[in-house]
Enzyme design. Structure first.
Site, PDB file in Angstrom:
ATOM      1  CB  SER A 165       2.837 -13.823  -7.675  1.00  0.00           C
ATOM      2  OG  SER A 165       2.405 -12.517  -7.895  1.00  0.00           O
ATOM      3  CB  SER A 217       4.885 -10.283  -8.281  1.00  0.00           C
ATOM      4  OG  SER A 217       4.800 -11.296  -7.287  1.00  0.00           O
ATOM      5  CE  LYS A 270       8.089 -12.689  -6.027  1.00  0.00           C
ATOM      6  NZ  LYS A 270       6.659 -13.047  -6.015  1.00  0.00           N
TER       7      LYS A 270
HETATM    8  N1  GLN Z   1      -1.059  -9.944  -9.406  1.00  0.00           N
HETATM    9  C1  GLN Z   1      -1.647 -10.008  -8.093  1.00  0.00           C
HETATM   10  C2  GLN Z   1      -1.452  -8.678  -7.405  1.00  0.00           C
HETATM   11  O1  GLN Z   1      -1.045  -7.782  -8.039  1.00  0.00           O
HETATM   12  C3  GLN Z   1      -1.042 -11.118  -7.332  1.00  0.00           C
HETATM   13  C4  GLN Z   1       0.321 -10.833  -6.884  1.00  0.00           C
HETATM   14  C5  GLN Z   1       0.915 -11.949  -6.104  1.00  0.00           C
HETATM   15  O2  GLN Z   1       0.437 -13.086  -6.151  1.00  0.00           O
HETATM   16  N2  GLN Z   1       1.948 -11.621  -5.366  1.00  0.00           N
HETATM   17  O3  GLN Z   1      -1.727  -8.531  -6.268  1.00  0.00           O
END
Ligand code: GLN
Length: 479
Positions: free
Chosen positions: A172, A148, A72
């Site tokens: 995420s 994400s 990532k």
């Molecule tokens: N979707 C969650 C957020 O927007 C989690 C994101 C993540 O785990 N990086 O914060």
């Protein structure tokens, strides 16, 4: 034989038997990427050359003998741009490797030369907030892959990667794994070093694997786990051999089913798929009982106070002086302002403002401090259940993948897609999402398994048993 279709453990076996070579694996992957990534957009395109020759970086040549891993864009890779898919980090080329990358290289796993797409700074649930455009779900290109870590999940699902690393602050890794029909594990907080992971919310972030099956997930955890003096929050508890936990046996395992997760908002189709999966585990010898996690309803608001507060503080360092992008300006302050104004996307700005607000004088006690207290209550709910149960099972997400564009205009709706994953981060627990079925529209559904801190072995045992007795993980999207 199309090598890109195989799992890492299958390829490792082939390499050992001299049935293939690292070069052949790389070429096979490169051809696959050229064939389909223009549709999926799972890899970040920084330049044409960058797409044409995805080199593999490893410590030295003797290490390039194995299976490349895709990473990532928020995990630092020496000599390879790491931009968190944000304009403000444009051109940032880290002078060092994150600890997980160092460990992979030491284990002989080369790093694939293309980073995976993500929501800017890992802010999001759909990989639509990326400066490189959205990633598309390989199961239906009109849908999001989740986020994400949507890029990592999509490339593993579409066989454009053998395996990948993601990061999980509130879901995420698990939610995109569920949306793309692959395995994604969020380790216990402290199990894997965060050194070199560009911080979103330091008390919640963890790096973890996204893989084609549970065995690969265990192999990857064996490599990346462990204490790191460079990360004061990493734990020095022993790392067991996770491969040993891959047994096909759940006899006597006690599963808790939290009633607060099976309420309105959960898609009835997802609900019945999850119930079927739980029944399957029961026929294999596990038992299940309804349990209660009474503070569940506070998880989303508590998370969005704590995560944005930490993010606003972590992102203060991006001011045009030390990293990546810099805009013009006649004075220093003007340069700071213009850089941040032009460099951050909408969602990043929203979170910085929200976080700075809850940390500000007069609001700190009312919001931030209060959220920390409720976080403790959420953790205590889990402690109480784990006194009597070995694991907890829930859906990973209330719905299957949604359409691109469907939730971008409504951040609150988007935030609710993490309702089942967020509590795990607040409580610091390990959890895995595995494929457990498909909706009528042909979209994958994920089963989430949670365990006590540092009991990833329980996750592997239950997940592996389920996988050995089902075929879902073998399904491939027709992209
Ligand atoms: N979707 C969650 C957020 O927007 C989690 C994101 C993540 O785990 N990086 O914060």
């Amino acid at each position: 034989m199309e090598l890109y279709k195989l799992t890492a453990h299958e390829l490792i076996k082939k390499l050992k038997n001299k049935e293939t070579s690292a070069q052949e694996i790389l070429s096979s992957l490169t051809i696959r990427i050229k064939e389909i990534d223009s549709k999926v957009n799972g890899y970040v395109r920084r330049s044409k050359e960058n797409m044409d020759s995805p080199l593999v970086r490893s410590e030295n040549d003797s290490h390039s003998g194995t299976v490349p891993i895709s990473v990532k864009d928020n995990i630092c890779t020496e000599g390879l741009n790491t931009e968190c898919c944000s304009k403000i980090l444009g051109g940032f080329n880290p002078p060092y490797d994150a600890t997980v990358i160092k460990k992979l290289k030491e284990a002989g796993m080369p790093i694939f030369g293309l980073k995976t797409n993500m929501d800017e700074f890992a802010f999001g649930s759909s990989t639509e907030n990326s400066s490189f455009g959205p990633t598309h779900n390989p199961w239906n290109l009109e849908c999001v892959p989740g986020g994400s870590s949507g890029g990592s999940a999509a490339v593993v699902s579409a066989d454009e990667a053998i395996w990948a690393l993601g990061s999980d602050t509130g879901g995420s890794i698990r939610q995109p794994a569920a949306f793309c029909g692959v395995v994604g594990l969020k380790p216990t907080y402290g199990r894997v070093s965060r050194y070199g992971l560009i911080a979103f919310a330091s008390s919640l972030d963890q790096i973890g694997p996204i893989t084609k099956d549970v065995e690969d997930c265990a192999l990857l955890m064996n490599i990346i786990s462990g204490y790191d003096p460079n990360d004061s929050t990493s734990s020095d508890t022993d790392v067991p051999d996770y491969a040993k936990a891959l047994v096909n046996d759940v006899k006597g395992i006690k599963i808790g089913i939290p009633k607060e997760y099976f309420v309105q908002g959960l898609d009835p189709e997802v609900k019945s798929i999850i119930e079927e999966a739980i029944n399957k585990l029961k026929t294999l010898g596990a038992s299940s009982k309804e349990v209660s996690l009474p503070h569940t309803q506070y998880a989303v608001p508590v998370y969005y106070i704590i995560a944005t507060a930490e993010a606003s503080s972590n992102l203060a360092r991006f001011d045009g002086v030390q990293y990546g992008f810099r805009s013009g300006g006649l004075t220093l302050i003007e340069m700071y302002k213009k850089t941040r104004q032009e460099g951050f996307g909408e969602e990043a700005k929203r979170r910085i403002i929200l976080g700075a607000f809850s940390l500000s004088h007069g609001y700190y006690d009312a919001y931030y401090l209060r959220a920390l207290k409720v976080r403790t209550l959420i953790k205590q709910d889990f402690d109480a259940v784990f006194k009597d149960f070995d694991c907890i099972i829930t859906p990973t997400s209330p719905t299957a993948a949604f359409k691109i564009g469907e939730k971008v205009a409504d951040p609150l709706k988007m935030y609710l897609s993490d309702i089942y994953t967020i509590s795990v981060n607040l409580a610091g627990l390990p959890a895995v999402s595995i494929p457990c079925g498909f909706t009528k529209k042909g979209l994958p559904v994920g089963l989430q398994i949670l365990a006590k801190p540092f009991n990833e072995e329980m996750l592997f045992r239950v997940a592996h048993t389920y996988e050995e007795n089902s075929e879902w993980h073998k399904m491939k999207p027709k992209v």
